[in-house]
Design a protein around this motif. Structure first.
Motif, PDB file in Angstrom:
ATOM      1  N   ALA A   1       0.839  -1.197   0.000  1.00 48.39           N
ATOM      2  CA  ALA A   1       0.000   0.000   0.000  1.00 48.39           C
ATOM      3  C   ALA A   1       0.876   1.249   0.000  1.00 48.39           C
ATOM      4  O   ALA A   1       1.838   1.347   0.757  1.00 48.39           O
ATOM      5  CB  ALA A   1      -0.922   0.007   1.216  1.00 48.39           C
ATOM      6  N   ILE A   2       0.502   2.186  -0.854  1.00 50.30           N
ATOM      7  CA  ILE A   2       1.209   3.456  -0.974  1.00 50.30           C
ATOM      8  C   ILE A   2       0.213   4.573  -0.730  1.00 50.30           C
ATOM      9  O   ILE A   2      -0.821   4.660  -1.421  1.00 50.30           O
ATOM     10  CB  ILE A   2       1.869   3.598  -2.359  1.00 50.30           C
ATOM     11  CG1 ILE A   2       2.877   2.466  -2.556  1.00 50.30           C
ATOM     12  CG2 ILE A   2       2.505   4.970  -2.510  1.00 50.30           C
ATOM     13  CD1 ILE A   2       3.516   2.427  -3.921  1.00 50.30           C
ATOM     14  N   ALA A   3       0.502   5.407   0.254  1.00 47.20           N
ATOM     15  CA  ALA A   3      -0.371   6.531   0.590  1.00 47.20           C
ATOM     16  C   ALA A   3       0.075   7.780  -0.164  1.00 47.20           C
ATOM     17  O   ALA A   3       1.269   7.990  -0.379  1.00 47.20           O
ATOM     18  CB  ALA A   3      -0.328   6.797   2.095  1.00 47.20           C
ATOM     19  N   SER A   4      -0.906   8.580  -0.558  1.00 46.11           N
ATOM     20  CA  SER A   4      -0.617   9.857  -1.201  1.00 46.11           C
ATOM     21  C   SER A   4      -1.751  10.823  -0.892  1.00 46.11           C
ATOM     22  O   SER A   4      -2.800  10.410  -0.401  1.00 46.11           O
ATOM     23  CB  SER A   4      -0.468   9.681  -2.718  1.00 46.11           C
ATOM     24  OG  SER A   4      -1.698   9.287  -3.282  1.00 46.11           O
ATOM     25  N   LYS A   5      -1.518  12.094  -1.183  1.00 44.77           N
ATOM     26  CA  LYS A   5      -2.569  13.085  -0.917  1.00 44.77           C
ATOM     27  C   LYS A   5      -3.769  12.864  -1.826  1.00 44.77           C
ATOM     28  O   LYS A   5      -4.895  13.044  -1.410  1.00 44.77           O
ATOM     29  CB  LYS A   5      -2.020  14.493  -1.057  1.00 44.77           C
ATOM     30  CG  LYS A   5      -1.033  14.806   0.048  1.00 44.77           C
ATOM     31  CD  LYS A   5      -0.718  16.261   0.134  1.00 44.77           C
ATOM     32  CE  LYS A   5       0.373  16.414   1.159  1.00 44.77           C
ATOM     33  NZ  LYS A   5       0.159  17.380   2.141  1.00 44.77           N
TER      34      LYS A   5
ATOM     35  N   GLY B   1       3.973  11.346   0.503  1.00 44.35           N
ATOM     36  CA  GLY B   1       3.432   9.991   0.523  1.00 44.35           C
ATOM     37  C   GLY B   1       4.543   8.964   0.609  1.00 44.35           C
ATOM     38  O   GLY B   1       5.694   9.294   0.865  1.00 44.35           O
ATOM     39  N   GLY B   2       4.175   7.713   0.396  1.00 40.11           N
ATOM     40  CA  GLY B   2       5.165   6.642   0.432  1.00 40.11           C
ATOM     41  C   GLY B   2       4.534   5.325   0.823  1.00 40.11           C
ATOM     42  O   GLY B   2       3.310   5.204   0.938  1.00 40.11           O
ATOM     43  N   ILE B   3       5.383   4.327   1.031  1.00 37.30           N
ATOM     44  CA  ILE B   3       4.895   2.997   1.391  1.00 37.30           C
ATOM     45  C   ILE B   3       4.235   3.082   2.760  1.00 37.30           C
ATOM     46  O   ILE B   3       4.850   3.514   3.732  1.00 37.30           O
ATOM     47  CB  ILE B   3       6.023   1.958   1.378  1.00 37.30           C
ATOM     48  CG1 ILE B   3       6.552   1.791  -0.049  1.00 37.30           C
ATOM     49  CG2 ILE B   3       5.531   0.615   1.936  1.00 37.30           C
ATOM     50  CD1 ILE B   3       7.766   0.898  -0.162  1.00 37.30           C
ATOM     51  N   HIS B   4       2.987   2.659   2.834  1.00 35.92           N
ATOM     52  CA  HIS B   4       2.211   2.739   4.069  1.00 35.92           C
ATOM     53  C   HIS B   4       2.179   1.401   4.802  1.00 35.92           C
ATOM     54  O   HIS B   4       2.378   1.345   6.009  1.00 35.92           O
ATOM     55  CB  HIS B   4       0.787   3.201   3.756  1.00 35.92           C
ATOM     56  CG  HIS B   4      -0.061   3.393   4.960  1.00 35.92           C
ATOM     57  ND1 HIS B   4      -0.975   2.451   5.377  1.00 35.92           N
ATOM     58  CD2 HIS B   4      -0.113   4.414   5.845  1.00 35.92           C
ATOM     59  CE1 HIS B   4      -1.569   2.898   6.472  1.00 35.92           C
ATOM     60  NE2 HIS B   4      -1.072   4.083   6.783  1.00 35.92           N
ATOM     61  N   HIS B   5       1.902   0.305   4.079  1.00 38.01           N
ATOM     62  CA  HIS B   5       1.867  -1.010   4.730  1.00 38.01           C
ATOM     63  C   HIS B   5       2.040  -2.135   3.731  1.00 38.01           C
ATOM     64  O   HIS B   5       1.959  -1.919   2.520  1.00 38.01           O
ATOM     65  CB  HIS B   5       0.571  -1.205   5.533  1.00 38.01           C
ATOM     66  CG  HIS B   5      -0.677  -1.321   4.711  1.00 38.01           C
ATOM     67  ND1 HIS B   5      -1.493  -0.253   4.413  1.00 38.01           N
ATOM     68  CD2 HIS B   5      -1.282  -2.393   4.124  1.00 38.01           C
ATOM     69  CE1 HIS B   5      -2.523  -0.652   3.700  1.00 38.01           C
ATOM     70  NE2 HIS B   5      -2.414  -1.956   3.506  1.00 38.01           N
ATOM     71  N   LEU B   6       2.299  -3.325   4.276  1.00 37.23           N
ATOM     72  CA  LEU B   6       2.331  -4.558   3.495  1.00 37.23           C
ATOM     73  C   LEU B   6       1.137  -5.390   3.912  1.00 37.23           C
ATOM     74  O   LEU B   6       0.777  -5.422   5.090  1.00 37.23           O
ATOM     75  CB  LEU B   6       3.597  -5.371   3.802  1.00 37.23           C
ATOM     76  CG  LEU B   6       4.938  -4.711   3.586  1.00 37.23           C
ATOM     77  CD1 LEU B   6       6.059  -5.687   3.985  1.00 37.23           C
ATOM     78  CD2 LEU B   6       5.109  -4.286   2.148  1.00 37.23           C
TER      79      LEU B   6
END
Length: 171
Positions: free
Chosen positions: A46-50, A113-118
């Motif tokens: 998972a990758i979070a971003s605005k 943003g960036g890598i949020h979880h696996l």
């Protein structure tokens, strides 16, 4: 150091070939209640971003990858879009504006943003929860919630997982 380790971990997990010097040990996952569980595969990164629209252009336009439609997940306070990577998926996340979203804190600390979880699929989520709690690992909720794939999911506390937020999903 943690970011380098995390990226190397992701790369090695996504590669299907093992180097000749790599050896792996299989552990018995039976817990004291006699039930067992195992991780089956990496489901997604998972990758979070605005905004999903902004981050999805990298995958759609630059890398020419297929994406799903954007879907709201109000129980989790996020919108999701999946990118098909063949052997796994990338889950793009952005906060739902009218909800208290757990990724807002992440984006405050990581504005680009960036890598949020696996996310790992498990064969028996209830047994995994019981076993992990017995082993002292904290879960972020008392019981699983329904995730973006319509299946039960639960998150493991990143402080108990080498700084990585881990999601477990029932296969």
């Amino acid at each position: 150091m943690l970011r380098i380790y995390s990226k190397n971990l992701l790369i090695s997990m996504m590669c299907q070939k093992r180097l000749p010097h790599q050896t792996f040990k299989r552990y018995n996952n039976s817990n004291s209640s006699g039930s067992s569980w195992k991780i089956l595969r990496l489901n997604h990164i998972a990758i979070a971003s605005k905004t999903i629209e902004e981050s999805s252009t990298l995958y759609k336009d630059k890398f020419r990858m297929e994406t799903s439609d954007k879907h709201a997940q109000p129980d989790h306070g996020v919108n999701t879009m999946f990118v098909d990577c063949g052997n796994t998926k990338i889950e793009l996340l952005d906060p739902i504006t009218d909800c208290k979203s757990p990724i807002e804190n992440f984006l405050d600390k990581n504005p680009t943003g960036g890598i949020h979880h696996l996310c790992f699929e498990v064969d028996n989520l209830d047994a995994a929860c019981l076993d992990l709690r017995q082993r002292g690992l904290r879960l972020l909720s008392d019981r699983p919630k329904i995730g973006a794939h319509g299946k039960p999911v639960i998150f493991c506390h990143p402080k108990d997982c080498s700084g990585v937020l881990i999601e477990l999903e029932q296969a």
